[in-house]
Design an enzyme around this catalytic site. Structure first.
Site: not given
Ligand code: M6R
Length: 604
Positions: A2, A27, A73, A97-98, A477, A481, A484, A500, A599
């Site tokens: 947020c 955000r 968010w 925010n939180g 990584e 990438k 997402e 395996h 983010k």
């Protein structure tokens, strides 16, 4: 998560809030809203599910000099207009925010149910402030309410009867503020107002901020005056703009050579690593028997490269922990352990809490952080700032390479201090590190080729990334990438482990991105690649070979500039970033704002 912004001053608040929200949108982008004082002293609200551009479309009022804005968010409650912030309850309008963890208890203890129309924890906070507000004394209401909240919060609050004034208070969730000729600003981060002021301060936790067009004052919950500690940013608004690139992610991929040079150059003296300007003493690396690296997501994968490197060069045990797991385990850390936390934002809540836990066990904590003055940077015993500049795209690219470069400096320093590396070896190592930026610049020229090869990826529903050793850490990584930003399922596998079980998933045409840059396991990886190729995989191979034309190995070969094995990861990762990027763009997606993500992850 947020983004929040508040402004009061001489300028049109609505414009400042909307422009600021656009800059903070990374955000969170589920919904957006603003609240502002009208000339008649009333509070008006505009909010909507969707992006800031959707909010802009419904904002038509231009008569306010004071307001607050939010980009969400979603945590509690779906993505709806009702759940969008600001929330207004009686005489109070607020953004948050939180997460208020005890909102259920607050509803029943203060009989707030009848005041609620949304499903959010935030509206409960608005209702509580309103309940405790006598219509005249906002500070009293804040002083009474704040100790009742459990969880993390950054609130900006407007109280009816107090036009032109914004109050703010926070715990954990970030908030910075500034004041200049045009007025006073508050926001989740600097990008929202840097064009107005380069001087800012971090709002201290549990401190009430009062801002008017004249300026800002701070007081502790008991009323004692608090002086802000001003900082100055060393980048300007252009660093947080696209600068001609179609997306932030592409811009940030291309900024890597400069970001690495900026990060390593001040830490190299006479060809050797030197952290004296960071005030990191040699003693931090002496008597260090073991190292634990803690981080989340891409930052953790940078840590895995660090582990591979340090363990290899020094032979000391290095553990990499996922911050959200570390917090709830019983980590084996002694006074002699060095704990390195890694975070671009410096605000990731799990990494921050992991750091706090580590500090109860050792004084040797070192944070590798990009954002100056962030919570993790402030709380760690030592900080090594990366100088990537602002990273706006949700998918981390330049932050990863600079974090990794920081580990190379640390590994070299540890090697020297612990007498595992001679000065000559260290000089050579640092020279190789200094060459990395140039090699990345070469790789960036391959963008057209990489874009072409991703055409084959667009319809894939499953992909695999394989490698051994340090290449395996990179595979993780690369897979993250791709997942997402392209929403294609991608799995990273240690190449030798495939047979395996996972090799059962390889069938005709499944893309496998294979990394073979490590000479000591090169022939083994090639054998593993042949195994998937024999089962129909479409193999894209990255190696330092000049050419591979053998179609029993790969369909596409990307030849990387020849460098010592340890340094190949910088080249490979940039190719992996471009694969993810062009796949996302090829699918018509916005790589800067992938679905469901934000983010900076400031909730658990
Ligand atoms: O700000 P941080 O470096 O602490 O963030 C950690 C992760 O949330 C972050 O790296 C995330 O995994 C990225 N979106 C990956 O591209």
């Amino acid at each position: 998560m947020c983004g929040i912004i508040g402004f009061t001053g001489k300028l049109e608040a609505q414009d400042i809030l909307l422009d600021g929200l656009e800059k903070l949108e990374y955000r969170g982008y589920d919904s957006a809203g603003i609240a502002y004082f009208k000339e008649n002293g009333k509070i008006s609200i505009r909010k909507t599910a969707g992006k800031v551009k959707d909010l802009r479309a419904i904002c038509d009022d231009n008569d306010s000099l004071c307001g607050i804005g939010h980009t969400r968010w979603a945590t509690h409650g779906g993505v709806t207009n009702a759940n969008a912030h600001p929330h207004k309850c009686g005489n109070v309008a607020l953004i948050h925010n939180g997460i208020i963890e005890n909102y259920h208890e607050l509803v029943s203890s203060y009989d707030l149910e009848k005041d609620l129309i949304s499903e959010t924890d935030t509206e409960v906070a608005a209702a509580l402030f309103n309940k405790l507000y006598d219509g005249e004394h906002p500070l009293d209401a804040i002083q009474k309410a704040v100790p009742l909240f459990k969880g993390s919060f950054a609130f900006c609050i407007m109280f009816k009867n107090n036009p032109g004034v914004i109050y703010a208070v926070r715990n954990v969730s970030p908030m910075v503020a500034a004041t200049c000729e045009d007025g006073s600003f508050i926001a989740s981060d600097l990008t929202a107002f840097i064009q107005y002021s380069k001087k800012y301060f971090i709002v201290p936790e549990y401190t009430i901020l009062t801002m008017t067009s004249e300026g800002i004052s701070l007081q502790a919950l008991d009323g004692t005056r608090v002086e802000p500690e001003f900082l100055e940013v060393n980048w300007d608004i252009t660093a947080a703009q696209k600068d001609g690139y179609p997306t932030f992610m592409l811009k940030e991929i291309n900024e890597q050579p400069a970001a690495i040079t900026r990060t390593i150059t001040p830490r190299i003296q006479n060809g050797l690593p030197d952290f004296s300007e960071d005030n990191i003493p040699k003693s931090l690396f002496e008597n260090c028997r073991d190292i634990t690296i803690v981080a989340c997501g891409t930052a953790m994968y940078a840590g895995m490269v660090g582990k591979s490197l340090i363990q290899d060069m020094l032979g000391i045990p290095v553990t990499v922990a996922i911050a959200s797991e570390f917090r709830y385990e019983k980590p084996v850390i002694t006074e002699e352990s060095l704990v390195i936390v890694v975070s671009q934002s410096g605000e990731t809540i799990d990494t921050l809490e992991a750091l706090r836990l580590a500090k109860t066990k050792t004084e040797k904590t070192l944070a590798i952080v990009n954002v100056k003055g962030s919570s993790i940077a402030r709380e760690s015993n030592y900080v090594l700032y990366t100088h990537a500049g602002p990273e706006i795209a949700v998918a981390s690219t330049k932050a990863y390479t600079v974090q990794t470069a920081a580990f190379y400096l640390i590994a070299c320093k540890l090697g020297l201090v612990q007498h595992k590396l001679t000065e000559t070896e260290a000089h050579e190592f640092i020279q190789n590190l200094q060459n990395v930026s140039g090699h990345i610049s070469e790789i960036l020229k391959l963008s057209d080729d990489v874009e072409r090869l991703t055409k084959r990826m667009l319809n894939a529903s499953n992909t695999f990334f394989i490698g051994r050793g340090i290449d395996y850490t990179l595979s993780m990584e690369g897979a993250l990438k791709l997942k997402e930003i392209s929403y294609i399922h991608a799995e990273a596998y240690a190449a030798g482990e495939l047979k395996h079980g996972t090799i059962a998933l390889i069938s005709e045409g499944v893309p496998v991105i294979a990394l073979a840059t490590q000479s000591h396991v090169y022939s083994k990886v090639i054998s593993n690649i042949r195994e998937v190729k024999a089962r129909g995989a479409y193999v894209i191979l990255l190696s330092m070979d000049e050419e591979i034309t053998d179609t029993s190995i790969c369909d596409i070969h990307i030849s990387l500039p020849k460098v010592p094995d340890n340094f190949a990861i910088f080249e490979s990762v940039v190719v992996l970033q471009m694969i993810a990027y062009y796949t996302s763009v090829g699918k018509g997606l916005n790589p800067d704002q992938p679905r469901n993500l934000a983010k900076s992850v400031t909730v658990e």
